[in-house]
Design an enzyme around this catalytic site. Structure first.
Site, PDB file in Angstrom:
ATOM      1  N   ARG B 251     -16.582  -4.691   9.580  1.00  0.00           N
ATOM      2  CA  ARG B 251     -15.589  -5.203  10.524  1.00  0.00           C
ATOM      3  C   ARG B 251     -16.138  -6.497  11.115  1.00  0.00           C
ATOM      4  NH1 ARG B 251     -12.472  -2.657   8.388  1.00  0.00           N
ATOM      5  NH2 ARG B 251     -11.196  -0.892   9.076  1.00  0.00           N
ATOM      6  N   GLU B 280      -8.940 -11.349  13.205  1.00  0.00           N
ATOM      7  CA  GLU B 280      -8.117 -11.519  12.003  1.00  0.00           C
ATOM      8  C   GLU B 280      -6.646 -11.667  12.386  1.00  0.00           C
ATOM      9  OE1 GLU B 280      -9.023  -8.352   9.290  1.00  0.00           O
ATOM     10  OE2 GLU B 280     -11.145  -8.789   9.400  1.00  0.00           O
ATOM     11  N   HIS B 298      -9.918 -10.298   4.375  1.00  0.00           N
ATOM     12  CA  HIS B 298      -9.895  -8.833   4.458  1.00  0.00           C
ATOM     13  C   HIS B 298      -9.127  -8.270   3.251  1.00  0.00           C
ATOM     14  CE1 HIS B 298     -10.285  -5.310   7.486  1.00  0.00           C
ATOM     15  NE2 HIS B 298     -10.446  -4.882   6.251  1.00  0.00           N
TER      16      HIS B 298
END
Lengths: 329, 329
Positions: B251, B280, B298
């Site tokens: 993460r 993000e 991602h």
């Protein structure tokens, strides 16, 4: 056959002539640190026929015993014949296809590759290119660098590496290292080479078309010879199929590049990761805009470790020469 | 504790309400093929507080037993408390850090990850990002696509993967798969996690700073918790050192992103391969121009196989629910 090495016994007094074709990338540093050992005859810097070049340097062709080269300039039978005392060719590459090996054999000229310490790097690069194509890493990186909030993610989904049937073309040192790595990704390895390898459990295909039909990925690791030139032609690519991926860390001309460009543009194969091209440093301009290819300028081996290792190796050409001579006695 | 599942016994007559937060990427197709099974309550499409949203849909909060979510919207204790019959949260992610797990535990709400089938893909991606940074594949690809004959190759040499000391941060399923792959590249594996793992021979460091000091590469594979947030801070990066590389497939907030940007810009670490970011889909704009980073949105898990697998999994939420209920009996 005995190669005289008396020339080197007094190398403290006299510089050893070293004919350099196609400078290795580290040449500048190598030259500056070894000017007390070698008389560097830089054939790459002058556009003259070899004999004329040597004349401009006041060097007798028969005094040349060692050539240093890379893949950028072929060492043809003609070049070899012009140097009656030539005994050793040192190439800073892994492959030998730029050197006329039959002529070297006939003449008893030894060929030493300094590039072999980068076998693992090239294998790493092959795996890296494959992952990049499958999970479209470079394309995603381009997307992120140009990202604007209003522009949606529009790359097609990736394709998982696990379970892929990988056909290695040329299971030599590099091919073997690629296979070992891809086994850890749960790939199924098969291969094509001139002969079935004893003690290798991977499935062997004597026919490249059959290998392609049974593979999801082809990784090209073999040398370029008359037999292997354009072995990956349109027919092989169609046999590999729409989801197929080709990785080339061998030589550009293993692939019919025009056919490859067509297949990539039409989606007749999924993608390609290419470290080598048919007319380096030119890259087919049609590939430049495609997201299903990863393009690398024959740079697999160019790590700082490669530079250090090659440098240290080249600094001992005299020892290499003597070793090679002693093998011949 | 027994969770009643009589609601599902007559699901041929009555649609099962499914509260959807943060649509999984395949949601559109999933919805169109399963509208005969589920009443889709798309909380992601309306900017209303949850109870107001349910009112607009004429749905009683106590009829909601299942939530479908991804990492884009947190499932907080507040959300959980508003749904007295909530029994199952299905997340299409590998991580759980967007869900208030203590509250789920307290309430006996089951959490199921549908993302786990992409464990191997994420591990592949971590290795791909690492090779890419070390052998600067994406940067080379950019160079080739902009190549003009007069412009020399100006990327610094790569760095070989073989022999690197790789510190895995979080040796769970993904970390274990990364380690297995990198062993095949002759890397030396070490790790940091909350506890030393029994039956694991890799060197364990209880202290992240010590791991960094003894590693050439850090691969972040752990979940985001209060303990792991910003665990990779400036001090850790300086301990990793100038030749150090960080790969993050965990993460974004595991890293102090401001410190990372500074270290990358100043060359205080060698490079980074990042599939995740702190905010993000925003990526720090300073990274966009750097050649020593590889940026991925991602997207590690987004393979076509992931879509197929997740789809098939989601189509059986009823079975998952019943399995989870039966475990509780």
């Amino acid at each position: 056959m005995a190669v005289a090495d008396e020339h080197y016994q007094d190398d403290n007094k006299e510089l050893q002539p070293l004919l350099v074709f196609g400078p290795p990338l580290i040449f500048e540093v190598f030259e500056s640190r070894n000017s007390h050992k070698y008389l560097f005859l830089k054939a790459f810097s002058i556009q003259l026929p070899l004999l004329e070049f040597l004349t401009t340097q006041n060097v007798d062709p028969s005094s040349i015993r060692t050539i240093l080269c890379n893949q950028l300039q072929p060492i043809t039978a003609n070049v070899i014949r012009l140097l009656p005392s030539l005994a050793l060719i040192v190439t800073t590459t892994i492959g030998n296809d730029h050197i006329d090996l039959p002529e070297c054999n006939r003449r008893g000229v030894q060929v030493v590759n300094v590039g072999s310490q980068s076998t693992e790097d090239v294998a790493d690069m092959a795996v890296g290119l494959l992952i990049d194509v499958l999970y479209r890493i470079s394309a995603a990186d381009r997307y992120v660098r140009k990202w604007v909030p209003s522009k949606p993610w529009n790359l097609p989904p990736g394709s998982k590496l696990g379970g892929k049937r990988v056909g290695i073309v040329g299971l030599g040192r590099i091919g073997g290292e690629v296979a070992k790595r891809l086994e850890a990704f749960n790939c199924r390895i098969m291969y094509h080479s001139r002969h079935k390898k004893p003690f290798v459990s991977y499935t062997f295909y004597s026919n490249i078309l059959e290998l392609a039909s049974n593979s999801d990925v082809l990784v090209l690791c073999c040398s370029l010879t008359d037999e292997t030139r354009h072995m990956i032609n349109r027919e092989v690519m169609l046999a590999l199929g729409k989801e197929g991926v080709i990785v080339n860390v061998g030589r550009g001309a293993l692939i019919d590049e025009n056919a490859l460009v067509q297949c990539l543009m039409k989606g007749e194969i999924r993608g390609a990761g290419l470290d080598v091209f048919e007319n380096e440093p030119e890259v087919p301009k049609e590939l430049i805009t495609l997201d299903n290819v990863v393009l690398s300028p024959h740079a697999a081996a160019l790590t700082s470790d490669y530079f250090t290792d090659t440098f240290s190796f080249l600094s001992n050409i005299k020892d290499i020469f003597q070793q090679e001579c002693s093998k011949l006695r």
